[in-house]
Structure formats: structure tokens, C-alpha cells
Motif scaffolding. Structure first.
Motif, PDB file in Angstrom:
ATOM      1  N   ASP A 640      38.380 -17.638  59.242  1.00 48.34           N
ATOM      2  CA  ASP A 640      39.187 -17.559  60.455  1.00 48.34           C
ATOM      3  C   ASP A 640      39.002 -18.832  61.270  1.00 48.34           C
ATOM      4  N   ARG A 641      39.625 -19.926  60.784  1.00 48.90           N
ATOM      5  CA  ARG A 641      39.513 -21.229  61.450  1.00 48.90           C
ATOM      6  C   ARG A 641      40.882 -21.668  61.909  1.00 48.90           C
ATOM      7  N   GLN A 642      40.926 -22.758  62.628  1.00 51.97           N
ATOM      8  CA  GLN A 642      42.221 -23.321  63.025  1.00 51.97           C
ATOM      9  C   GLN A 642      43.062 -23.537  61.778  1.00 51.97           C
ATOM     10  N   GLY A 643      44.314 -23.176  61.885  1.00 51.26           N
ATOM     11  CA  GLY A 643      45.191 -23.285  60.727  1.00 51.26           C
ATOM     12  C   GLY A 643      45.449 -21.948  60.083  1.00 51.26           C
ATOM     13  N   ALA A 644      44.427 -21.096  60.043  1.00 54.56           N
ATOM     14  CA  ALA A 644      44.609 -19.750  59.503  1.00 54.56           C
ATOM     15  C   ALA A 644      45.301 -18.893  60.558  1.00 54.56           C
ATOM     16  N   PRO A 645      45.932 -17.769  60.146  1.00 53.34           N
ATOM     17  CA  PRO A 645      46.595 -16.911  61.144  1.00 53.34           C
ATOM     18  C   PRO A 645      45.591 -16.424  62.189  1.00 53.34           C
ATOM     19  N   PRO A 646      45.959 -16.523  63.492  1.00 48.97           N
ATOM     20  CA  PRO A 646      45.012 -16.127  64.552  1.00 48.97           C
ATOM     21  C   PRO A 646      44.694 -14.642  64.495  1.00 48.97           C
ATOM     22  N   VAL A 647      43.405 -14.326  64.548  1.00 52.48           N
ATOM     23  CA  VAL A 647      42.975 -12.916  64.505  1.00 52.48           C
ATOM     24  C   VAL A 647      41.975 -12.645  65.615  1.00 52.48           C
ATOM     25  N   ALA A 648      41.775 -11.358  65.915  1.00 56.16           N
ATOM     26  CA  ALA A 648      40.758 -10.940  66.877  1.00 56.16           C
ATOM     27  C   ALA A 648      40.184  -9.616  66.442  1.00 56.16           C
ATOM     28  N   VAL A 649      38.987  -9.328  66.895  1.00 52.35           N
ATOM     29  CA  VAL A 649      38.362  -8.029  66.674  1.00 52.35           C
ATOM     30  C   VAL A 649      38.144  -7.420  68.054  1.00 52.35           C
ATOM     31  N   VAL A 650      38.401  -6.137  68.212  1.00 48.60           N
ATOM     32  CA  VAL A 650      38.214  -5.499  69.525  1.00 48.60           C
ATOM     33  C   VAL A 650      37.264  -4.313  69.385  1.00 48.60           C
ATOM     34  N   ARG A 676      50.202 -15.857  68.477  1.00 48.80           N
ATOM     35  CA  ARG A 676      50.279 -14.406  68.248  1.00 48.80           C
ATOM     36  C   ARG A 676      48.998 -13.987  67.546  1.00 48.80           C
ATOM     37  N   VAL A 677      48.169 -13.280  68.261  1.00 45.84           N
ATOM     38  CA  VAL A 677      46.867 -12.912  67.717  1.00 45.84           C
ATOM     39  C   VAL A 677      46.915 -11.480  67.212  1.00 45.84           C
ATOM     40  N   THR A 678      46.526 -11.283  65.941  1.00 46.60           N
ATOM     41  CA  THR A 678      46.554  -9.942  65.355  1.00 46.60           C
ATOM     42  C   THR A 678      45.156  -9.327  65.407  1.00 46.60           C
ATOM     43  N   ILE A 679      45.114  -8.042  65.773  1.00 43.65           N
ATOM     44  CA  ILE A 679      43.828  -7.344  65.800  1.00 43.65           C
ATOM     45  C   ILE A 679      43.530  -6.844  64.400  1.00 43.65           C
ATOM     46  N   VAL A 680      42.424  -7.348  63.820  1.00 38.89           N
ATOM     47  CA  VAL A 680      42.134  -7.023  62.416  1.00 38.89           C
ATOM     48  C   VAL A 680      40.944  -6.097  62.255  1.00 38.89           C
ATOM     49  N   GLY A 681      40.230  -5.843  63.329  1.00 42.15           N
ATOM     50  CA  GLY A 681      39.058  -4.975  63.176  1.00 42.15           C
ATOM     51  C   GLY A 681      38.694  -4.290  64.474  1.00 42.15           C
ATOM     52  N   VAL A 682      38.007  -3.129  64.358  1.00 37.87           N
ATOM     53  CA  VAL A 682      37.536  -2.404  65.544  1.00 37.87           C
ATOM     54  C   VAL A 682      36.032  -2.232  65.435  1.00 37.87           C
ATOM     55  N   MET A 683      35.329  -2.696  66.463  1.00 36.31           N
ATOM     56  CA  MET A 683      33.867  -2.622  66.491  1.00 36.31           C
ATOM     57  C   MET A 683      33.418  -1.465  67.391  1.00 36.31           C
ATOM     58  N   ALA A 684      32.152  -1.095  67.264  1.00 37.22           N
ATOM     59  CA  ALA A 684      31.585  -0.059  68.140  1.00 37.22           C
ATOM     60  C   ALA A 684      31.520  -0.578  69.578  1.00 37.22           C
ATOM     61  N   ASP A 685      31.586   0.378  70.540  1.00 39.45           N
ATOM     62  CA  ASP A 685      31.481   0.001  71.956  1.00 39.45           C
ATOM     63  C   ASP A 685      30.068  -0.470  72.284  1.00 39.45           C
ATOM     64  N   ILE A 686      29.975  -1.400  73.239  1.00 40.45           N
ATOM     65  CA  ILE A 686      28.647  -1.790  73.724  1.00 40.45           C
ATOM     66  C   ILE A 686      28.650  -1.735  75.250  1.00 40.45           C
TER      67      ILE A 686
END
Lengths: 890, 113
Positions: A640-650, A676-686
Motif C-alpha cells: 500500500d504505497r504511492q501509486g497503488a490504489p488508496p486504501v484505509a483500515v477503520v 478515493r480511499v477504499t476501506i479494506v479492513g475493520v480492526m477492533a476498537d481501542i
């Protein structure tokens, strides 16, 4: 005047004068006797004596005319008091010890309150200084941004925000203020003076020092021309900086100091003892002051809240009228700039109150608790005195019978009480010094001005006043009792030694009071303990064990671009990952427990109004290092670097806040340059802010991919296989190998950080628990003493009962009934008192109401149980009374 | 019983008697003052002789009297009292006051005629 001289002469030579008088009287009687003998009176000498009257009386009356009798009587009372106290060393030691504990706690806590909250601030005319902040009418929580308000901590800091620089000029236009200045904490890397170090200071608007009324000890204050982005960089040093880092070099003016790679000319040194308001609130030293030099665009952004404000009221202007003025200005601004200022209210409060607002409730509660403890000590000593007074009723009746005035007896008791109070006060001040030192050593960081706490004359005055007051309070009961002794009664009664009814009533009332007061303290401590347990039981959502965290603040002058910063951290990650004992490496803008970075979010398909999320740029190893579990989808990877499709984890909270509880996976939001950032993962709450904090929506972006956040990368952490503290030097070596001028700060294990975050709560809880335990111990001793005494008094009666065939069980039950009544009454009164008083603890509690039934029940059971146990011993003793012995002593 | 035939000295009058006695005789010690009061009042006024001494002490403090130790004719140490100027003033005040009071009392006791 001359009369006074003669009186004084008499005072110092009263032996001589008394001898003179006696000689005169002797001569008189001799001459009279001879005259009578000449007249032929038989036994002339006796006749002469008779005619003369009571010689002792006349001697007394003569010396009374000199006017020092009162003083002599008092001295005599004191001598008698001391003698009788020495005669009963056990009692005296017990009483003095009790008082010393009570007064010691009280003096120590009062010293802290005095130092932290009552002592004058180190500015000129500090009572005219006010703190100004802004407060949003709705959605307060959206404004607790990274610029933390002065003195704000986890508690109570949510409703307010720091001030918008653009608004200050408008607020300052009010005629209520003589001056207004802004300031803000800043930490910078100091290089060129020994090892690189990150030190804290303030950036201030140029009028800062003149508003506070402080002039530099050397050099000059800031001027308007220094406070501009284009001005030559200047700095004012704290006295401590100048002494420690520059050896007090008198040629310091004009030299330069490198802060964050910028050479700043030293224009002045501040006076010794000066502390900035932020320094006072935080309790850690601020070493330098630089002009804020706000850029032009900051003066336009009314929605940015960045700085703290201090202002000086004109003399004669009250806080209320200044506030009214500000409200008028707010109304105008609200119309002019509805987007940013409509619901944003400027609020002022006295600077001193504002600086201590996080600790004041805790300190006042502790002071109240220590006052209760003094009261309990008083009651206990009164109990002891009363028991002792009964033992002395024979002595008292003899004194009465030989002509001591009743008032004299009362005075004797009061004198003894005051002597005890005096000794207790002296011992208490000594104990207070020790307790105070222990308090300061144990107290968590961040209590304003605690370090400079010492006992001054106000503390001694208060201690002495409290001691005299307590002496009078606990002296009253026995004195009142003594004043009712009747010579004949007591002499008669002393043969049988029966306790007077009034006495038993007094003792009962005092014991009840003791139980009640103890319950109040116990309930307070119980509520804090329950809160603490609740806090400790909160799930963080991440695993703090075996994590070592640190700050690596790259100076912007040396690492200008986001790429440079990212490269530094990635290089560091590679080097550290290769070390033995390292399992995972993380870097981020902010690790959990180190603050947050919040902003709104533009979801495709629309975002709810006003919601914000915490945004962090992190490396892929972040989740493993922090121990945050992946629930759905995938985590961030090295791809997940510059150039690859933008992603985020929430996290899960993200779904609750932004998507009405729907699964965020696959959703897209617009970010930065309309990526356009795509959400690709869901993490536990902290719980990012720690155990007491709320769960925030989190957005994790890949640091290697996002363009916006890498400029703020500053936190670094490793997960170790062994003790994390042992990896400190290895990691430090790698950092210095990359950049030998890079300071490393806040090196701590995550566990330590968590512990520190609950340190103040733990401290308050422990302190109150100690108070409560001392109180319970005193109450138990009190109950034991009173019952033992009453059983001893009733030996005769009990003997008769046993002789007549009473069952030992019945006797025990009888004594326990008496004790139970007292304890139950005390518990009832205490329960009411606790409900009334624990209200003041409300802000110190966490998810616990002040009337928490479980806590109250536990306290009642604990105290009732302890009291009942204390009563059992004398009760058993009463059942073992030997009727023969008891009756023989009749 | 000799005692019952005598009258107690009215309170406050003792000072006046002492001052007057000293004014008349100059220097006297305690016993002489007592004897003098006894003689001039023809034994009518009874004073428990000891009560003289607190009064003397009081007047010393007030500065109305001076007390000097010297020898009696029998060669025993005795304190001789003399009036000071303040004492003389006080005597005059006391006499005036006594006059006023006794005059007032006399008027009350006068048969209304």
C-alpha cells in the motif's frame, strides 16, 4: 503607668514582697500579744491571733491586690496539668498520638492546598489576571483538538477549547482589559549545548510578559517588531536554562541558541522563580520563550482554535462586567461570522482558579477528609478524657470538698485539654512534615506547584488554631462533667464506683459520632476504590505489555518534506526489525495514549453532520506491535504505497458513527487531493485516550501511501519478546546511527504510560483509603475503650447477675445489645452524612454514582463488623466476671 | 463577748481611716495605725486587724503610700508608712465623697418636719 511598673516589680520580686508582708504581720501580732498580756489577758498570744483574723487569707488578698494572681493561677493550673498528665503516661501517649495523626494529616494536606491553590501566583498583582477560553454551545467534544488547553487533563477539559487567534483582537477591543496575550506550549529540539535534547517552552505573543507584569532579570522583553514571521529569531531563556545549560554565563545576551535547527539570538533571561501559567498547570519546567510570530493566514481562520489566552483586567473592573463586555462582542462576531462564531463563547475566570481546576476538587475533598479525621481524633481523645475523668471523680470531689471553686475544676480540665492539644499540635506538625514529604514523593506528576510545597507560617497558624479548637472541643465534655460533680455524691459513690448516668450518655454519644464520621470517610474511600476498580477493569482494546514507545520529533528545519520523514522512519524500521528480541515495529503520528488527530470525513453517499474520526498514518507493523486485532477484511501491507490504489483500515466504532452501524468494508471516502480511499479492513476498537476515555472512530492510513500525514510522524514503538525496558539502548543506538543530532524523548513502556494515566486516580484513592483506615482504627479503639470501661464500671452489677444465676451467654448478649445500639445508631447517622457529603466527590468518580448501593453496603458491613469485633472482647470479659471478686470489692 | 458590742467598719471607709490617720500622725507602722484607729474611734469600730494589710498593700500599689523599712523603739524591723502627694489628694477626695454620702443619708433619715 507607674502603677504598672510597681506591679511588674512585684511580679519579679514577689518572694521578697511576700516575706515583707509576713514579717509585718508577725510584728503586729507580737505587739498585740504583748499589749494584751500587759492588760492581763490570759493566753494573750491566742487572743492576738484571733483578733488578727485569718492570716493566710489576708496574705492572699494582699498579693491579689498586686494583680498577678490570675497569671499565677494559670501557671499553677499548667503545672498541675502537666503533673497529672505525666502521672498517666499511657493515656497521655495515646491521646497525643491520636492527635498527632489527625493534625499531621491535616497540616500536610493543608500545606499542599496552600501551595497549590491558595499561594499567590508569581506575577505582579495576580488577582487581576484572568484566563480566557472559548466554549461551544453544542458539540463541545468536537473542539478538543490537539492544541490542549492549559491545564487540561482527562477530566473536565472537554467543554472548552483553546482560542482562535483571529478572535483575540476582537476580544482585546473590550475596554475591560488592560492587556491580553496568547501563549502555547511548544517542544523543540535543542542542539549545540551538550547532547541533543527535546525541551519545552512557550510561544508567546509579544505582550505576554508585560500582561503578567514580569520583566526579564537581564536583557529586554519582547517588542512588537520581534513578533513577526520575518523578524530575526529571538529567544528569552528561563533562569533555570541559563544556570544549568549555560552555567550562568553573564555574557549570554547576544549569543545564539539552536532550537529545532534555527539559531535564535538570546535577548534576555527571566527572573528566578518565574513560571509560565502552562508550566504551573503542568508541573514540568518550561525553559524558553519565543515570539509566536503568527502567520497572516492564521489571523483569518476563525475556526482554528490554537492558543491559550491570559488577560489583565483594568483596576476596578470585575470579572462579571468584563464577561458582559465579551458577550456583547460575541454577539457581534456571531452575526458577522456565523459559520465559525455563532455558538462560540469567550469565557473568563481568575487565572489561579483556572490553573488548578483539575486538582482542586480532589484537594478540597482530601482537606475535608483530613478535617473529618481531626474530628474523629478529637472525639477519641474526648472519650479517653471522659473515661479518665471518671476515674478521677474522687480526686475532683476531694478538691471540691477542700474548697476548690467549681470554675477552677473546669479550668483545670480545659487546661489539661489544651496541654494535650499543644503537645498533639507539636507532634502533629512534626508528623505533618514527614507525611508531606511522603505525599510529594508519592504524588503523580502534574499537580501544579506541588514540588515547591513547604510549611510556612500560614500552615503553622492554621495548625495551632486547629489544635486550640480541638483542645476546647474535646475538653468540653469532661469539663462539663466535672462541673457537675457534687462533693458529697462523688465521695459516697467512689466507694462503689458506679458510673454516672450522664457519663454513659456522653460516652455513648461520642462513640456514635465516631462510628458515623468513620463511615463518611469509609464511604468516600469506597466510592473512589470502586471507581478505580471500574477504570482498571476497562478494556483498552490493545495490548500494552512488552511494548516500548518513544517520541522521535524530527526538526522541520532538517526534515522538510513528508518524504524525508517517511524515509527516516522506514530506514529506522528496517534497522530495528533486524535486532534480536524485536517482534514488531510501529511508527505513527500518534500512538494510543499520546493524543489524537481528529477531523471530519467525506464519505461517498454522505456523512452524518459533525462526526469526526481520529486519523493516523501508520506502517503495516503498527497493528501487530500494538496488539490490535483484525476483525474483517485485510490489514495494511507493504504494497500500500504511492501509486497503488488508496486504501484505509477503520475500527468498528467508525461503522457506528458514520454508517449507522453498517459494515464499513468496501465503503469509499474522499480524502486530501480528492483521492478515493477504499476501506479494506475493520480492526477492533481501542480506547485511544486510555482506560477512562471514550472509544473514537479510527481511520488508519498507510504512511507510505497518504500524502497528508507523514509530515507529522513522530511516534515510534517496538514489541519485544522479553522485557521492553532492556531494548532501550539498542533502539537508541540505531536512531543515533541514522542521525547523531536526533533527540529521543518520552521513552517509556506502554505499561508505564497506562499506569501513569491512572496515577492521579490511584493516588487520590489510596490517600482517602489511608484516611478511612485510620478513621476506622480510631473508631474501633474508641468502641473497645468505652465498652471496656463500662464493663469495668458494672463489675458489681454483673457479679450480682452472675451470682443470681445469669447465663454467660445472656450477659454477653446484654453487653452486645448495648454496643449494637450505639453502632447501629452511628451507622445510620453516618449513612445520612455520607450521602450528603460524597456529592462533592462526584467529579472524581468514574461510572459510579455517589449513592452506589453496593459500596455503601460494603462499608456498613465492614465498619459494623469491625466495631462488633471490637465490642466482643469486653463482652466476653463481662461474662467471665467472678461474682466473688466483684462482690467483695463492694 | 466584747466582739458583739462593736461595729464593723463600713466597706470603703477603711481607706479613708488609714489615710486620715497617716495624715494626722505622719509616719506609722501597721500596728500603730490599727491602734490609732482603735483609739480615735473609742474602740467602737471593730476591725479584724489583719484586714488592714491588704488595704495597705492596695494603697502601696496605687501609689498613695510610701513604705520604708526601719527599726522600732524596741529595735525590731517594721515598715513605716507615709502619705505621698497622691495619697493626700486621695484623702481629700475620700473626705469629700464621705461628706456627700453622709449628707445624703442624713437627709433621708431626717424626720420629715
Amino acid at each position: 503607668m507607674r502603677e504598672l511598673c510597681r506591679r511588674l516589680l512585684f511580679l519579679f520580686r514577689r518572694g521578697q514582697y511576700a516575706a515583707d508582708l509576713r514579717e509585718e504581720m508577725r510584728l503586729h501580732i507580737d505587739l498585740r500579744a504583748r499589749r494584751l498580756a500587759d492588760q492581763g489577758v490570759a493566753d494573750a498570744r491566742h487572743a492576738a491571733l484571733r483578733q488578727f483574723g485569718n492570716r493566710g487569707l489576708y496574705e492572699d488578698r494582699s498579693s491579689e491586690t498586686w494583680g498577678w494572681t490570675m497569671l499565677e493561677r494559670i501557671l499553677q493550673d499548667f503545672r498541675m496539668g502537666i503533673r497529672s498528665l505525666i502521672k498517666t503516661p499511657g493515656f497521655t501517649a495515646m491521646a497525643v498520638l491520636t492527635l498527632a495523626i489527625g493534625l499531621g494529616m491535616n497540616t500536610a494536606i493543608y500545606s499542599v492546598v496552600n501551595a497549590v491553590m491558595l499561594r499567590k501566583l508569581p506575577y505582579s498583582d495576580p488577582q487581576r489576571l484572568v484566563s480566557l477560553w472559548e466554549q461551544h454551545q453544542q458539540k463541545m467534544q468536537n473542539f478538543s483538538s490537539h492544541g490542549a488547553p492549559v491545564g487540561s487533563a482527562a477530566r473536565g477539559g472537554m467543554k472548552r477549547t483553546t482560542v482562535s487567534i483571529a478572535n483575540i483582537a476582537d476580544y482585546e477591543s473590550s475596554s475591560a482589559f488592560r492587556g491580553m496575550a496568547s501563549f502555547d506550549d511548544t517542544a523543540m529540539n535543542l542542539t549545540g549545548l551538550g547532547l541533543p535534547e527535546r525541551i519545552t517552552g512557550d510561544q508567546v505573543s509579544w505582550r505576554f510578559f508585560s500582561v503578567l507584569g514580569v520583566a526579564p532579570a537581564m536583557g529586554r522583553d519582547f517588542r512588537a517588531e520581534d513578533d513577526s514571521p520575518s523578524a530575526e529569531p529571538t529567544v528569552l531563556l528561563s533562569y533555570g536554562f541559563w544556570q544549568r545549560r549555560m552555567g550562568g554565563d553573564t555574557g549570554v545576551l547576544g549569543q545564539t541558541v539552536a532550537l529545532d535547527g534555527v539559531k535564535r539570538r538570546v535577548i534576555g533571561v527571566l527572573p528566578k522563580g518565574f513560571q509560565s501559567p502552562a508550566e504551573i498547570a503542568e508541573g514540568s519546567p518550561h525553559e524558553f520563550y519565543i515570539p509566536a510570530a503568527y502567520s497572516e493566514d492564521l489571523f483569518q481562520k476563525r475556526g482554528d482554535h490554537d492558543v491559550n489566552v491570559v488577560a489583565r483586567l483594568k483596576s476596578g473592573v470585575s470579572i462579571q462586567s468584563a464577561q458582559a463586555d465579551l458577550n456583547v462582542i460575541q454577539a457581534r462576531l456571531g452575526k458577522q461570522f456565523p459559520d465559525t462564531n455563532k455558538d462560540m463563547y469567550p469565557v473568563i475566570a481568575p487565572l489561579r482558579d483556572d490553573l488548578v481546576r483539575d486538582t482542586s476538587t480532589a484537594l478540597w475533598s482530601l482537606l475535608g477528609a483530613s478535617a473529618l479525621l481531626v474530628l474523629i481524633a478529637c472525639v477519641n481523645v474526648a472519650n479517653l478524657l471522659l473515661v479518665r475523668a471518671t476515674g478521677r471523680s474522687r480526686e475532683m470531689s476531694v478538691r471540691l470538698a477542700v474548697g476548690a471553686g467549681r470554675s477552677r475544676l473546669v479550668r483545670l480540665f480545659i487546661t489539661e485539654s489544651l496541654l494535650l492539644a499543644g503537645a498533639g499540635c507539636a507532634a502533629g506538625i512534626g508528623a505533618g512534615q514527614l507525611i508531606l514529604r511522603a505525599l510529594i514523593a508519592m504524588a503523580p506528576d502534574g499537580i501544579p506547584r506541588l514540588d515547591s510545597t513547604s510549611m510556612d507560617w500560614t500552615v503553622f497558624t492554621v495548625a495551632a488554631a486547629v489544635a486550640v479548637l480541638t483542645g476546647l472541643i474535646f475538653g468540653i465534655a469532661p469539663a462539663w462533667h466535672a462541673s457537675r460533680v457534687r462533693a458529697a455524691d462523688a465521695l459516697r459513690a467512689s466507694a462503689r464506683n458506679s458510673a454516672g448516668r450522664s457519663q454513659v450518655r456522653w460516652l455513648g454519644a461520642l462513640t456514635m459520632a465516631e462510628v458515623a464520621l468513620s463511615l463518611v470517610l469509609l464511604a468516600g474511600a469506597g466510592l473512589l476504590l470502586r471507581s478505580f476498580a471500574t477504570v482498571m477493569g476497562m478494556d483498552l482494546g490493545f495490548q500494552p505489555d512488552r511494548v516500548l514507545a518513544m517520541n522521535i520529533n524530527l526538526a522541520p528545519a532538517r526534515y522538510r518534506t513528508a518524504d524525508q520523514r517517511l524515509q527516516f522512519f522506514e530506514a529506522l524500521e528496517r534497522r530495528v526489525r533486524g535486532l534480536a528480541g524485536i517482534q514488531a515495529v510501529a511508527f505513527a503520528n500518534r500512538l494510543p495514549m499520546r493524543g489524537s488527530w481528529r477531523s471530519g470525513l467525506n464519505l461517498e453517499g454522505g456523512s452524518p453532520d459533525g462526526e469526526t474520526a481520529d486519523f493516523q498514518a501508520v506502517n503495516p507493523g503498527y497493528f501487530e506491535t500494538m496488539g490490535i486485532g483484525l476483525l474483517r477484511g485485510r490489514s495494511l501491507t507493504d504494497h500500500d504505497r504511492q501509486g497503488a490504489p488508496p486504501v484505509a483500515v477503520v475500527n468498528q466504532a467508525f461503522g457506528r458513527a458514520f454508517l449507522n452501524g453498517a459494515d464499513p468494508l468496501g465503503h469509499v471516502f474522499l480524502y486530501a487531493n480528492n483521492d478515493r480511499v477504499t476501506i479494506v479492513g475493520v480492526m477492533a476498537d481501542i480506547r485511544r485516550g486510555g482506560k477512562e476515555a471514550a472509544i473514537l472512530p479510527e481511520v488508519y492510513l498507510s504512511a507510505a501511501q497518504t500524502s497528508l500525514y507523514p509530515t507529522r510522524l513522530a511516534d515510534f514503538a517496538v514489541r519485544t519478546s522479553g522485557d521492553p525496558a532492556r531494548m532501550v539502548n539498542a533502539v537508541r543506538r540505531e536512531i543515533l546511527a541514522l542521525d547523531k543530532d536526533q533527540p529521543i524523548t518520552n521513552v517509556r513502556t506502554m505499561r508505564e504510560i497506562i499506569d501513569l494515566s491512572v496515577a492521579q486516580r490511584r493516588f487520590e484513592m489510596l490517600l482517602l483509603a489511608v484516611f478511612a483506615m485510620v478513621a476506622v482504627a480510631l473508631a474501633v479503639i474508641g468502641i473497645y475503650g468505652v465498652l471496656s470501661y463500662s464493663v469495668a464500671q458494672r463489675t458489681g452489677e454483673l457479679g450480682i447477675r452472675i451470682a443470681l444465676g445469669a447465663h454467660p451467654g445472656g450477659i454477653i448478649a446484654m453487653v452486645m445489645r448495648q454496643a449494637g445500639g450505639l453502632i447501629a445508631a452511628g451507622l445510620a447517622v453516618g449513612l445520612a452524612g455520607a450521602m450528603l457529603l460524597t456529592r462533592y466527590l462526584a467529579t472524581l468518580l468514574f461510572q459510579t454514582t455517589t449513592t452506589d448501593p453496593l459500596t455503601y453496603a460494603a462499608c456498613v458491613v465492614l465498619l459494623g463488623g469491625a466495631a462488633a469485633l471490637a465490642a466482643l472482647l469486653p463482652a466476653f470479659r463481662s461474662a467471665r466476671v467472678d461474682p466473688m471478686v466483684a462482690l467483695r470489692s463492694e | 463577748m466584747t466582739r458583739s458590742q462593736r461595729d464593723e467598719i463600713p466597706t470603703g471607709t477603711l481607706d479613708l481611716l488609714i489615710l486620715k490617720t497617716l495624715a494626722r500622725h505622719g509616719e506609722m507602722h501597721g500596728f500603730e495605725i490599727a491602734e490609732s484607729i482603735r483609739a480615735t474611734t473609742d474602740d467602737v469600730l471593730q476591725v479584724e486587724e489583719g484586714s488592714l494589710y491588704p488595704a495597705l498593700q492596695r494603697m502601696l500599689v496605687k501609689g498613695w503610700l510610701n513604705g520604708e523599712w526601719s527599726k522600732t523603739r524596741e529595735n525590731r524591723r517594721a515598715r513605716y508608712y507615709t502619705l505621698t502627694s497622691e495619697g493626700r489628694e486621695q484623702l481629700q477626695n475620700e473626705i469629700d465623697r464621705y461628706g456627700r454620702v453622709s449628707h445624703a443619708i442624713a437627709r433621708i433619715l431626717e424626720p420629715a418636719s
